[in-house]
Design a protein around this motif. Structure first.
Motif, PDB file in Angstrom:
ATOM      1  N   SER A 244       7.196  14.052   8.396  1.00  0.00           N
ATOM      2  CA  SER A 244       7.352  13.114   7.284  1.00  0.00           C
ATOM      3  C   SER A 244       8.059  13.726   6.095  1.00  0.00           C
ATOM      4  O   SER A 244       8.861  13.073   5.445  1.00  0.00           O
ATOM      5  CB  SER A 244       5.974  12.593   6.841  1.00  0.00           C
ATOM      6  N   ASN A 510       0.631   8.862   9.964  1.00  0.00           N
ATOM      7  CA  ASN A 510       1.166   7.510  10.155  1.00  0.00           C
ATOM      8  C   ASN A 510       0.157   6.591  10.832  1.00  0.00           C
ATOM      9  O   ASN A 510       0.148   5.375  10.583  1.00  0.00           O
ATOM     10  CB  ASN A 510       2.457   7.558  10.975  1.00  0.00           C
ATOM     11  N   THR A 513      -1.968   5.363   8.034  1.00  0.00           N
ATOM     12  CA  THR A 513      -1.236   4.362   7.250  1.00  0.00           C
ATOM     13  C   THR A 513      -1.215   3.022   7.972  1.00  0.00           C
ATOM     14  O   THR A 513      -1.402   1.959   7.354  1.00  0.00           O
ATOM     15  CB  THR A 513       0.207   4.838   6.986  1.00  0.00           C
ATOM     16  N   TRP A 601       3.874  -1.853   4.978  1.00  0.00           N
ATOM     17  CA  TRP A 601       3.731  -0.431   5.315  1.00  0.00           C
ATOM     18  C   TRP A 601       3.764   0.426   4.045  1.00  0.00           C
ATOM     19  O   TRP A 601       2.958   1.352   3.882  1.00  0.00           O
ATOM     20  CB  TRP A 601       4.839  -0.007   6.281  1.00  0.00           C
ATOM     21  N   GLU A 605       0.887   2.887   2.592  1.00  0.00           N
ATOM     22  CA  GLU A 605       1.102   4.313   2.354  1.00  0.00           C
ATOM     23  C   GLU A 605       0.720   4.683   0.928  1.00  0.00           C
ATOM     24  O   GLU A 605       0.047   5.695   0.691  1.00  0.00           O
ATOM     25  CB  GLU A 605       2.569   4.656   2.623  1.00  0.00           C
TER      26      GLU A 605
END
Length: 918
Positions: A244, A510, A513, A601, A605
């Protein structure tokens, strides 16, 4: 020559010039920015800015761009940025003939006493060369000429608004800017009014003689202007290339170059004798600080925030211009994330995330496109190279030196493939450390070792054992380390033994998230369908927190989340996000659904990062930025409630098969307790998968410490899950109260450990012996016999060095299938070995043994009969995968076939959250 668009001035419809309908300062949009937006985004701007003509009338995309430029267009300066061979001579002609009118208020303009510029390095906000003219309103963004007493042009700079304070500008230049040293070195800066600067721009690029003009100017003598060449350093630049985010840094001693930049030392941007981390701009060089985008952890949120520099760069690359295959232009990190957002995540511009996953497939081709519709086909290795060069060049700009020596950390199980990838993509341009390169787990552990040595907390001669759990953006790994420290006569002697124990390539930050996004989507769909928020997390996860871990033990993690998954599927009917299923629908429908996914998304996050930054925030809600500005509320509301303003709120709802846009944000408040309960089962499940076998066979007791690293491990649920297996005192969480906008300590632990190790070796402070055990494989590889029975060739949770297996076929078989299964016996993938008799060569067993040793034992080859081929599985300690080696017998002669490699994962993570099916 670069062309710039200067939009015509116009008064707005309704509010006063310079203000929007709410009385706040109106945002201005550039042509380049608008050209990357969709028709829907342009209509949204007209709606937000109350541009009536763009709201009430049906307009084409091109017409909407023209309308927004007319009423909200940003003035764009004509900067000289591309070198023209005769440009300096044309400017000197203009100065000699038309530089007639000095302006009288030069005393009110303040420039730096000393300016140091480097050939081959850019000059920008990072360098901090300010020009202050708060009382001279006619000073504006313009070209700045460096001249000597004879009016010879020695260089061209740009004057760019600082953005934080009115009347303050920065001196900027591109890395390809040409500087000329002259015999006369009494240098001055010539500053110009806007119209005079534009005249010089045209003169520089024009092949024809410009008409006469009367140039007005401010002449600002420079006390000292130093034009330098960039020195090469022997310092090693360490890079932690993450899924990331990426970090980089180096230990810079007092002699890392002959003449460090005194300007950077005085400003505290260069610290000698210690570790320096590379910082990256959250905004582009030309952007105004404090703009509309906050990029936290690479999320690219559209949240009002203060811009700045951060020691972390999202692992993202975008294609800005691919019209010329020989000169493709890219965007990186935060700028690439902005590009993705400007495209509503559905435009033509290609943006790639998570390039670390490509380690076993860098030769694959990717089709790319830019905003203008140009397309090209590139190897993945070219994209990785461009990104890494950007990181290196940013470090060179910050430290004012050229790096030749690089160190990359890598996952312990994939060290060899990663080293090969870095060497391939960077060619022979750099020297990459391989002999003493640290894997990520060892780097984290050495950071602890160095702390123990510095604080004199180690027990000399005693073996210290630790486990490292690294939960990154896309994967989670478990590695073990045993080390012993002895104080020698002239150095510390450190014996280190490390091994990869387990891992999950499909679980990381992820996943967390995505779980948060599922909950947000359910809540929002409920609000838009019923007009109020009725969703309660206890309805979706009805298991009390105290019983949650036991429930996962008995019924599995799937049972915990099944009600939530069901409601998430139902929410798709109201608030769709599975954009892959809309590829056969209209372009507008596809874009709307894709925008929904990325918008949710990014909210998820940001929510995850905000709650687990370890601050006093316990409740958080989203609110339209305009609504927040109208109410006069600050970011922090009542006590523990934090209001997050969102610029340009828009979600598309499916109402009877037709999409309608909603610009109102749901009045939903999310709490840290909800987030913790939401993620607790997922986190416990991964910890249990890693540690349960260690716990049951008693091996866990031998480890004195379990160390958590990676950004996701900031979540308290990791500590709670670990306490089920080990006492709290054995867990090294290593957390501090992270400040907003700062890189968490856990993210820097790996990079800091690598730099400290390299520095200690260089200074002769340590002498190390490093032993790497063969990694444990969390997979099973099988094949079917001719009778239909399944034969295990590689057993799960065994070390690669201990594996041995084979399956037999007739010699004329054309292909043989092998199957990779996860630890829970789920099929992951199928491999096919294409068998060709033409590649077999006669061989004696002694020749086979010399190549493969005990992995192809003689007792196995002696059993091969005429017409039979036996496919052996051959593994190695440094290869995350297995080879298939066929050995046959024809007419009593052994034949050796072609060895072929099959990797366990083509991409580091097979789970793609951005595939349009979530």
């Amino acid at each position: 020559m670069r062309t710039h668009y200067a939009p015509p001035g116009a008064k707005g419809l309704g509010p006063q010039a310079g203000q929007n309908a709410r009385g706040a300062a109106a945002r201005r949009y550039s042509l380049a920015e608008l050209e990357q937006m969709t028709t829907h985004q342009l209509r949204s701007i007209c709606h937000q800015e109350r541009i009536v003509k763009g709201v009430v009338e049906a307009q084409s995309r091109e017409e909407l761009v023209r309308i927004v430029l007319k009423y909200r267009g940003a003035d764009e300066s004509l900067f000289i940025d591309e070198y023209e061979e005769q440009g300096f001579e044309r400017l000197e002609y203009a100065l000699q003939h038309y530089l007639n009118t000095p302006l009288r208020d030069a005393a009110s303009i303040h420039i730096p006493a000393k300016i140091t510029i480097y050939n081959g390095l850019p000059l920008g906000r990072r360098d901090g060369y300010q020009v202050r003219a708060p009382h001279v309103p006619s000073v504006c963004e313009s070209n700045v000429l460096i001249v000597n007493e004879q009016e010879e042009v020695c260089g061209i700079l740009r004057l760019v608004k600082d953005g934080l304070e009115p009347g303050v500008f920065m001196l900027c230049a591109d890395k390809n800017t040409v500087y000329r040293r002259t015999a006369n070195r009494n240098y001055s800066l010539l500053l110009f009014r806007k119209q005079d600067s534009e005249y010089l721009y045209k003169a520089y690029y024009s092949n024809r003689l410009m008409p006469p003009a009367n140039l007005h100017y401010w002449r600002m003598p420079v006390s000292e202007l130093d034009i330098r060449e960039v020195e090469q350093t022997q310092a090693v630049l360490a890079i932690d290339f993450g899924t990331s985010n990426t970090t980089a840094g180096a230990f810079l001693d007092y002699g890392f170059i002959a003449e460090p930049s005194s300007h950077d030392i005085l400003n505290g941007k260069l610290r000698l004798g210690t570790i320096n981390y590379v910082s990256f701009a959250k905004t582009a060089e030309g952007d105004v600080a404090g703009g509309d985008f906050l990029h936290s952890g690479g999320s690219g949120m559209g949240v009002a925030s203060t811009a700045g520099w951060i020691e972390m760069l999202p692992t993202a690359i975008g294609v800005a211009d691919c019209a010329d295959m020989g000169d493709i232009k890219y965007t990186y990190g935060y700028e690439a994330m902005r590009q993705l957002k400007h495209n509503a995540h559905a435009g033509r511009t290609s943006v790639f995330l998570g390039m670390k996953r490509w380690v076993n497939g860098i030769g694959k081709m990717e089709e790319v496109s830019d905003a203008s519709g140009n397309t090209a086909v590139l190897r993945r290795s070219e994209l990785i190279r461009a990104y890494l060069l950007h990181v290196i060049q940013t470090a060179e700009h910050q430290f004012k030196c050229r790096f030749k020596h690089l160190h990359f950390t890598s996952p312990v199980k994939l060290k060899e493939p990663f080293m090969a990838m870095f060497q391939e993509v960077l060619d022979d341009d750099y020297v990459i450390e391989t002999e003493h390169a640290l894997d990520e787990g060892m780097a984290v552990l050495y950071n602890t070792i160095a702390d123990q040595i510095e604080q004199d907390r180690y027990m000399e001669g005693e073996t210290f054992e630790a486990l490292v759990i690294d939960c990154g953006g896309g994967t989670t790994d478990l590695s073990s380390c045993r080390f012993r420290i002895e104080e020698g006569r002239i150095s510390y002697n450190i014996d280190i033994r490390t091994a990869y124990e387990n891992g999950d390539t499909n679980f990381g930050g992820n996943n967390l998230t995505y779980r948060v996004m599922q909950y947000i989507k359910i809540v929002f769909a409920d609000y838009y369908a019923r007009g109020r928020v009725l969703t309660d997390l206890d309805e979706l996860i009805g298991i009390p927190g105290a019983d949650l871990f036991r429930h996962v033990d008995e019924y599995g993690v799937t049972a915990v989340y099944e009600p939530l998954e069901q409601r998430y599927r139902e929410a798709e009917r109201v608030l769709p996000t599975r954009f892959k299923q809309y590829e056969n629908r209209t372009r507008d429908d596809y874009w709307r659904v894709r925008r929904n996914f990325y918008f949710l998304w990014e909210l998820a996050e940001e929510l995850k990062v905000a709650f687990f930054r370890r601050t006093s925030t316990f409740r958080r809600k989203f609110e339209i930025a305009e609504q927040t500005a109208r109410s006069g509320r600050m970011d922090r509301g009542d006590n523990d409630l934090e209001v997050m303003p969102i610029a340009g709120w828009c979600l598309s709802l499916n109402e009877g098969g037709r999409f309608t846009d909603r610009h109102d944000s749901p009045d939903a408040v999310f709490t840290v307790n909800e987030m913790s309960k939401l993620l607790r089962a997922d986190i416990y499940n991964i910890v249990r998968a890693f540690l349960e076998d260690f716990y049951e066979d008693g091996r866990l007791q031998q480890y004195a410490m379990i160390k958590l690293t990676g950004q996701s491990c900031r979540i308290e649920a990791f500590r709670e899950a670990l306490k089920e297996f080990v006492p709290g005192r054995s867990i090294e969480f290593g957390l501090k109260a992270d400040e907003a906008g700062k890189v968490p300590e856990l993210k820097l632990a790996c990079l800091r450990g690598a730099i400290r190790y390299l520095t200690a070796r260089k200074l002769g402070q340590i002498q190390t012996t490093v032993t790497r055990s063969a990694p444990v494989v969390p997979y099973t590889v099988t094949a079917y016999t001719h009778q239909g029975g399944e034969k295990v060739l590689i057993s799960s949770m065994e070390q690669l060095s201990r594996m041995r297996g084979a399956v037999s076929r007739l010699m004329h078989v054309s292909e043989v299938a092998f199957y990779l299964k996860s630890g829970d016996d789920k099929l992951q993938r199928k491999y096919v070995y294409d068998n060709s008799r033409s590649v077999y060569n006669a061989a004696l067993y002694e020749e086979i043994a010399a190549l493969y040793g005990e992995q192809i034992p003689q007792e196995e080859t002696d059993l091969i009969v005429n017409g039979e081929v036996k496919f052996f599985v051959v593994t190695g300690e440094n290869q995350w995968g297995f080879h298939i080696v066929p050995v046959a017998r024809m007419q009593e002669q052994l034949l050796l076939g072609e060895k072929r490699l099959f990797t366990f994962e083509d991409d580091l993570s097979e789970l793609d959250f951005f595939d349009g099916l979530k």
